[in-house]
Scaffold this active site. Sequence first.
Site, PDB file in Angstrom:
ATOM      1  N   ARG A 108       0.896  -1.179   0.000  1.00 46.53           N
ATOM      2  CA  ARG A 108       0.000   0.000   0.000  1.00 46.53           C
ATOM      3  C   ARG A 108       0.918   1.208   0.000  1.00 46.53           C
ATOM      4  NH1 ARG A 108      -5.402   1.279   3.409  1.00 46.53           N
ATOM      5  NH2 ARG A 108      -6.107  -0.155   1.807  1.00 46.53           N
ATOM      6  N   HIS A 135      -7.379   1.198  -6.443  1.00 41.31           N
ATOM      7  CA  HIS A 135      -7.566   0.269  -5.318  1.00 41.31           C
ATOM      8  C   HIS A 135      -8.188  -1.017  -5.893  1.00 41.31           C
ATOM      9  CE1 HIS A 135      -7.774  -1.197  -1.377  1.00 41.31           C
ATOM     10  NE2 HIS A 135      -8.677  -0.414  -0.825  1.00 41.31           N
ATOM     11  N   GLN A 138      -9.884  -3.975  -3.782  1.00 38.22           N
ATOM     12  CA  GLN A 138     -11.174  -3.553  -3.223  1.00 38.22           C
ATOM     13  C   GLN A 138     -12.290  -3.709  -4.262  1.00 38.22           C
ATOM     14  OE1 GLN A 138     -12.023  -1.817  -0.009  1.00 38.22           O
ATOM     15  NE2 GLN A 138     -13.992  -2.442  -0.805  1.00 38.22           N
ATOM     16  N   ASP A 227     -17.526   6.695  -1.050  1.00 37.42           N
ATOM     17  CA  ASP A 227     -16.232   6.662  -0.347  1.00 37.42           C
ATOM     18  C   ASP A 227     -16.081   8.022   0.336  1.00 37.42           C
ATOM     19  OD1 ASP A 227     -13.669   6.084   0.523  1.00 37.42           O
ATOM     20  OD2 ASP A 227     -12.726   6.173  -1.458  1.00 37.42           O
ATOM     21  N   CYS A 267     -16.379   1.298   0.688  1.00 36.16           N
ATOM     22  CA  CYS A 267     -15.158   0.526   0.989  1.00 36.16           C
ATOM     23  C   CYS A 267     -14.743   0.668   2.450  1.00 36.16           C
ATOM     24  CB  CYS A 267     -14.033   0.959   0.060  1.00 36.16           C
ATOM     25  SG  CYS A 267     -13.590   2.700   0.221  1.00 36.16           S
ATOM     26  N   ARG A 293     -13.553  -9.439   1.096  1.00 36.08           N
ATOM     27  CA  ARG A 293     -12.191  -9.172   0.626  1.00 36.08           C
ATOM     28  C   ARG A 293     -11.287 -10.362   0.901  1.00 36.08           C
ATOM     29  NH1 ARG A 293     -10.114  -3.548   1.542  1.00 36.08           N
ATOM     30  NH2 ARG A 293      -8.484  -4.411   0.208  1.00 36.08           N
TER      31      ARG A 293
END
Length: 309
Positions: A108, A135, A138, A227, A267, A293
Site C-alpha cells: 500500500r 484500489h 477492493q 467513499d 469501501c 475481501r
Amino acid sequence: MKHFINLKDIPAKDLRKILVDAKKRKNARKSLNNLDQDKSTPLKGKLLIQMFEKSSLRTRLSFYLAIKQLGGSTLTLRPDELHLSKGGESIEDTAKILSNFGNAFMLRTDKDEKLEEFKKHLTIPIINGLSPSSHPTQILSDVFTVEEIKKKPISKLNITWIGDSNNVLNSLIAASVKFSFRLKVGCPKKYQPNKSITSYIKKNKNKILIYNDPKKAVEGADVIFSDKVISMNDKVDKKKKLKNFRNFRINQKLINFAKKDFLFLHCLPRGKEVDEKVFSSKHSKVWQQALNRVHVQKSILLYCFGKLR
Ligand code: CP
Ligand code: NVA
C-alpha cells in the site's frame, strides 16, 4: 507468476476466473473458522510480505486471513523500520531481499511509481493494496459482493458512484470496462475524473455518464457506491472540499431516486458522505462487503502464483 497492480492491465477473462474461484472457495468453507485452512492448501509454505505506507485495517486483516486459509503465512513490515527511503537503501536492493525471503509482496503506497519500480526488481508477484491512482483488490471484491447479493452478472445492473474522483472510483471505472456494466458518476464539476481517466473511458468505447446533479446519477440505480470525500494524504483545502460536496450526501431524500431494492456499498472507513440512517439500513451491505475481501484476495493470490483452478 503474475502481478496484480491495476485492473485495466488484467484481461477480463482472468478477472472473471478470479471471481469464479472465490465463489467456489467461499462456499466450500461455510462451516470453518477464520483461521481454519481450506481443504486444499495450495500456498502451503509460502510467505506473503505486506507493507503499508498508509493506514489500513481491512486490507491488512483480509490479506492476513487470505494467505493463512491457503496454508501460507504473512509478515507485515513497517516502512519506518526499514532502511528503504530514510536509511538510503534502494528499492532495487530491498526488492532483491524481499524476493529471496518471501513469495509475494503486497504494497500500500503513497506513490504509484513505487509499484512500478518494485515490479521491475522483484522476482515475486507484487499486489497493489491501494495507491493514489487505484484500489484494485477492493473493487474486484466489490464486484463479487454485488453479484453475490444481486444473484446476477454485474453487466445487467445499473451502478452509481457518488463521491470524489479518487483511487476507488478509478478502479470502478476500470471494472466497468472489464465487466461491461453501466456506470453513472455523481460529483461536483470541480471534482470530475481527470483527462487520463476520461481518455481511458473513450479509448475503450465505454459509456460512463458523469452528472453534477446527484439525483440524476442515482436515478434507477441498483447499487450506490460511495467513499470518503477526503482520501488519505489528500492535500486539499478540506473545509472547502467538504462544502463543495454538501449536496452529494447520501440521505433518505437522495436514495428515493434509486431502485427500491438498491444496495449501498462503501469501501470504508466512512466520513460524513452518508447518513447514519442509510448506512445502517437494510440496503447497506458494507460489512459483508468488507468480509468478502478475504475470499477474493485468496483467489487474487492464487492468480499471482499461477495456481488458479
Ligand atoms: N477499504 C480499505 O481498503 O480499508 P483499509 O484502508 O482499512 O484497508
Ligand atoms: N479513497 C480512500 C480509500 C480508503 C480505503 C483513500 O485513499 O483514503
